[in-house]
Design a protein around this motif. Sequence first.
Motif, PDB file in Angstrom:
ATOM      1  N   VAL A 185      -7.563  -3.256 -17.508  1.00 34.54           N
ATOM      2  CA  VAL A 185      -8.964  -3.040 -17.736  1.00 34.54           C
ATOM      3  C   VAL A 185      -9.303  -1.503 -17.943  1.00 34.54           C
ATOM      4  CG1 VAL A 185     -11.443  -3.354 -17.440  1.00 34.54           C
ATOM      5  CG2 VAL A 185      -9.776  -5.389 -17.158  1.00 34.54           C
ATOM      6  N   ASN A 186      -8.922  -0.719 -16.665  1.00 28.31           N
ATOM      7  CA  ASN A 186      -9.313   0.656 -16.598  1.00 28.31           C
ATOM      8  C   ASN A 186      -8.055   1.351 -16.883  1.00 28.31           C
ATOM      9  OD1 ASN A 186      -8.176  -0.542 -14.296  1.00 28.31           O
ATOM     10  ND2 ASN A 186      -8.898   1.111 -12.894  1.00 28.31           N
ATOM     11  N   ALA A 187      -7.199   1.310 -17.835  1.00 32.45           N
ATOM     12  CA  ALA A 187      -6.064   1.953 -18.110  1.00 32.45           C
ATOM     13  C   ALA A 187      -6.265   3.418 -18.337  1.00 32.45           C
ATOM     14  CB  ALA A 187      -5.220   1.132 -19.224  1.00 32.45           C
ATOM     15  N   PRO A 188      -5.556   4.124 -17.839  1.00 35.25           N
ATOM     16  CA  PRO A 188      -4.864   3.924 -16.482  1.00 35.25           C
ATOM     17  C   PRO A 188      -5.585   3.821 -15.195  1.00 35.25           C
ATOM     18  CG  PRO A 188      -4.543   6.242 -17.221  1.00 35.25           C
ATOM     19  CD  PRO A 188      -5.574   5.509 -18.198  1.00 35.25           C
ATOM     20  N   GLY A 189      -5.395   2.938 -14.563  1.00 39.24           N
ATOM     21  CA  GLY A 189      -6.215   2.966 -13.333  1.00 39.24           C
ATOM     22  C   GLY A 189      -5.572   3.926 -12.264  1.00 39.24           C
ATOM     23  N   THR A 190      -6.350   4.808 -11.530  1.00 43.26           N
ATOM     24  CA  THR A 190      -6.028   6.021 -10.693  1.00 43.26           C
ATOM     25  C   THR A 190      -5.947   5.462  -9.284  1.00 43.26           C
ATOM     26  OG1 THR A 190      -6.698   7.664 -12.132  1.00 43.26           O
ATOM     27  CG2 THR A 190      -6.559   8.207  -9.902  1.00 43.26           C
ATOM     28  N   ILE A 191      -4.882   5.745  -8.607  1.00 40.75           N
ATOM     29  CA  ILE A 191      -4.520   5.548  -7.217  1.00 40.75           C
ATOM     30  C   ILE A 191      -4.739   7.014  -6.715  1.00 40.75           C
ATOM     31  CG2 ILE A 191      -3.494   4.912  -5.110  1.00 40.75           C
ATOM     32  CD1 ILE A 191      -2.098   2.918  -7.255  1.00 40.75           C
ATOM     33  N   ASP A 192      -5.735   7.347  -6.063  1.00 40.35           N
ATOM     34  CA  ASP A 192      -5.941   8.934  -5.216  1.00 40.35           C
ATOM     35  C   ASP A 192      -5.044   8.923  -4.163  1.00 40.35           C
ATOM     36  OD1 ASP A 192      -7.952   9.523  -7.187  1.00 40.35           O
ATOM     37  OD2 ASP A 192      -9.263   8.269  -6.259  1.00 40.35           O
ATOM     38  N   SER A 193      -4.927  10.310  -3.982  1.00 43.79           N
ATOM     39  CA  SER A 193      -3.933  10.526  -2.816  1.00 43.79           C
ATOM     40  C   SER A 193      -4.664  10.171  -1.353  1.00 43.79           C
ATOM     41  CB  SER A 193      -3.383  11.847  -2.619  1.00 43.79           C
ATOM     42  OG  SER A 193      -4.421  12.871  -2.584  1.00 43.79           O
ATOM     43  N   ASP A 194      -5.820   9.896  -1.317  1.00 44.58           N
ATOM     44  CA  ASP A 194      -6.530   9.482   0.052  1.00 44.58           C
ATOM     45  C   ASP A 194      -6.808   7.960   0.145  1.00 44.58           C
ATOM     46  OD1 ASP A 194      -8.445   9.548  -1.922  1.00 44.58           O
ATOM     47  OD2 ASP A 194      -9.953  10.570  -0.657  1.00 44.58           O
ATOM     48  N   TYR A 195      -6.211   7.366  -0.903  1.00 43.48           N
ATOM     49  CA  TYR A 195      -6.427   5.809  -0.922  1.00 43.48           C
ATOM     50  C   TYR A 195      -5.254   5.181  -0.130  1.00 43.48           C
ATOM     51  CZ  TYR A 195      -6.935   0.734  -2.393  1.00 43.48           C
ATOM     52  OH  TYR A 195      -6.977  -0.390  -2.481  1.00 43.48           O
ATOM     53  N   ARG A 196      -5.789   4.169   0.730  1.00 43.67           N
ATOM     54  CA  ARG A 196      -4.525   3.624   1.720  1.00 43.67           C
ATOM     55  C   ARG A 196      -4.559   2.162   1.591  1.00 43.67           C
ATOM     56  NH1 ARG A 196      -3.246   8.061   1.318  1.00 43.67           N
ATOM     57  NH2 ARG A 196      -2.422   9.291   2.586  1.00 43.67           N
ATOM     58  N   GLY A 197      -5.346   1.534   0.721  1.00 36.48           N
ATOM     59  CA  GLY A 197      -5.601   0.071   0.471  1.00 36.48           C
ATOM     60  C   GLY A 197      -4.512  -0.696  -0.279  1.00 36.48           C
ATOM     61  N   GLU A 198      -4.493  -1.922  -0.466  1.00 33.29           N
ATOM     62  CA  GLU A 198      -3.474  -2.580  -1.205  1.00 33.29           C
ATOM     63  C   GLU A 198      -3.684  -2.157  -2.706  1.00 33.29           C
ATOM     64  OE1 GLU A 198      -1.827  -7.052  -2.183  1.00 33.29           O
ATOM     65  OE2 GLU A 198      -3.683  -6.880  -1.149  1.00 33.29           O
ATOM     66  N   VAL A 199      -2.492  -1.842  -3.134  1.00 33.69           N
ATOM     67  CA  VAL A 199      -2.550  -1.804  -4.635  1.00 33.69           C
ATOM     68  C   VAL A 199      -2.799  -2.948  -5.490  1.00 33.69           C
ATOM     69  CG1 VAL A 199      -1.103  -0.938  -6.811  1.00 33.69           C
ATOM     70  CG2 VAL A 199      -0.906   0.460  -4.440  1.00 33.69           C
ATOM     71  N   ALA A 221       0.889  -1.340  -0.008  1.00 31.57           N
ATOM     72  CA  ALA A 221       0.002   0.056  -0.070  1.00 31.57           C
ATOM     73  C   ALA A 221       0.877   1.238  -0.044  1.00 31.57           C
ATOM     74  CB  ALA A 221      -1.001   0.239   1.288  1.00 31.57           C
ATOM     75  N   ILE A 222       0.474   2.287  -0.724  1.00 32.36           N
ATOM     76  CA  ILE A 222       1.330   3.733  -0.560  1.00 32.36           C
ATOM     77  C   ILE A 222       0.347   4.762  -0.254  1.00 32.36           C
ATOM     78  CG2 ILE A 222       2.880   2.793  -2.473  1.00 32.36           C
ATOM     79  CD1 ILE A 222       1.171   4.178  -4.614  1.00 32.36           C
ATOM     80  N   ALA A 223       1.156   5.692   0.021  1.00 28.85           N
ATOM     81  CA  ALA A 223       0.433   7.167   0.422  1.00 28.85           C
ATOM     82  C   ALA A 223       0.957   7.897  -0.391  1.00 28.85           C
ATOM     83  CB  ALA A 223       0.770   7.475   1.989  1.00 28.85           C
ATOM     84  N   VAL A 224       0.401   8.175  -1.525  1.00 34.66           N
ATOM     85  CA  VAL A 224       0.514   9.279  -2.808  1.00 34.66           C
ATOM     86  C   VAL A 224       0.213  10.619  -2.138  1.00 34.66           C
ATOM     87  CG1 VAL A 224      -0.177   9.855  -4.999  1.00 34.66           C
ATOM     88  CG2 VAL A 224      -0.313   7.626  -4.590  1.00 34.66           C
ATOM     89  N   PRO A 225       1.283  11.626  -2.317  1.00 32.25           N
ATOM     90  CA  PRO A 225       1.027  12.793  -1.932  1.00 32.25           C
ATOM     91  C   PRO A 225      -0.162  13.645  -2.221  1.00 32.25           C
ATOM     92  CG  PRO A 225       3.152  12.624  -2.505  1.00 32.25           C
ATOM     93  CD  PRO A 225       2.566  11.363  -2.980  1.00 32.25           C
ATOM     94  N   ASP A 226      -0.778  14.632  -1.472  1.00 28.38           N
ATOM     95  CA  ASP A 226      -1.727  15.189  -2.183  1.00 28.38           C
ATOM     96  C   ASP A 226      -1.229  16.016  -3.301  1.00 28.38           C
ATOM     97  OD1 ASP A 226      -3.722  18.195  -0.517  1.00 28.38           O
ATOM     98  OD2 ASP A 226      -4.414  16.321  -1.880  1.00 28.38           O
ATOM     99  N   GLY A 227      -1.948  16.318  -4.320  1.00 25.17           N
ATOM    100  CA  GLY A 227      -1.668  17.033  -5.536  1.00 25.17           C
ATOM    101  C   GLY A 227      -0.984  16.192  -6.345  1.00 25.17           C
ATOM    102  N   PHE A 228      -1.077  14.779  -6.083  1.00 27.25           N
ATOM    103  CA  PHE A 228      -0.349  13.844  -7.065  1.00 27.25           C
ATOM    104  C   PHE A 228      -1.453  12.414  -7.322  1.00 27.25           C
ATOM    105  CE2 PHE A 228       3.493  15.829  -5.837  1.00 27.25           C
ATOM    106  CZ  PHE A 228       4.180  15.932  -6.897  1.00 27.25           C
ATOM    107  N   GLU A 229      -0.977  11.497  -8.253  1.00 30.61           N
ATOM    108  CA  GLU A 229      -1.761  10.583  -8.411  1.00 30.61           C
ATOM    109  C   GLU A 229      -1.052   9.452  -8.810  1.00 30.61           C
ATOM    110  OE1 GLU A 229      -4.822   9.809 -11.589  1.00 30.61           O
ATOM    111  OE2 GLU A 229      -3.423  11.125 -13.080  1.00 30.61           O
ATOM    112  N   GLY A 230      -1.385   8.232  -8.468  1.00 32.03           N
ATOM    113  CA  GLY A 230      -0.620   6.920  -8.924  1.00 32.03           C
ATOM    114  C   GLY A 230      -1.308   6.561 -10.235  1.00 32.03           C
ATOM    115  N   GLN A 231      -0.768   6.433 -11.396  1.00 30.69           N
ATOM    116  CA  GLN A 231      -1.345   5.766 -12.542  1.00 30.69           C
ATOM    117  C   GLN A 231      -0.899   4.222 -12.837  1.00 30.69           C
ATOM    118  OE1 GLN A 231      -0.618   8.195 -15.935  1.00 30.69           O
ATOM    119  NE2 GLN A 231      -1.533  10.182 -14.739  1.00 30.69           N
TER     120      GLN A 231
END
Length: 173
Positions: free
Chosen positions: A104-118, A78-88
Amino acid sequence: MTPFSDCYWSKDRASGTGTMLQMTQTVVLPIQRLPGTEDLPLPEYKSRHAAAMDLAAAVPAAVTLAPGGRALIPCGFAIAVPDGFEGQVRPRSGLAARHGVTVVNAPGTIDSDYRGEVMVALVNLGDVPFVVERGMRIAQLLVAPVPRVTWSEVDELPPTARGAGGFGHTGTQ
């Protein structure tokens, strides 16, 4: 190494002039390895100029994707993406070209407030089953800045040469 190796060229659309921008910022992301994944690599760049880091499958046993099949594949962290960024989460070009396996959902987005498993939502668009094995590099993770948008409603948009043309309006040749 060139004197501009940490820079990129930005061209001003209106004037046609350019500006050299310094790209030396390193973004530090907290990452939590989940239990039972000590044998797997954390996301890593596979070449010096790679834009994205490879993600390994943290499946406990092999997962077979039938043609047309989908599966949610865990990555073991799991990661903590900083505010103002996203994981793609993006497909790996080799898996897509050689096997028809993509995200399937390319690119999938990991929001900065998500803390679950990637996780990676894979689909097999190929003609034969594809086996995902533990540790296999299945996707890529790109971390990118994302500005917050405020809407400015207008009666008419500024014109461009393209206008409303889209969905293949320029042809294939």
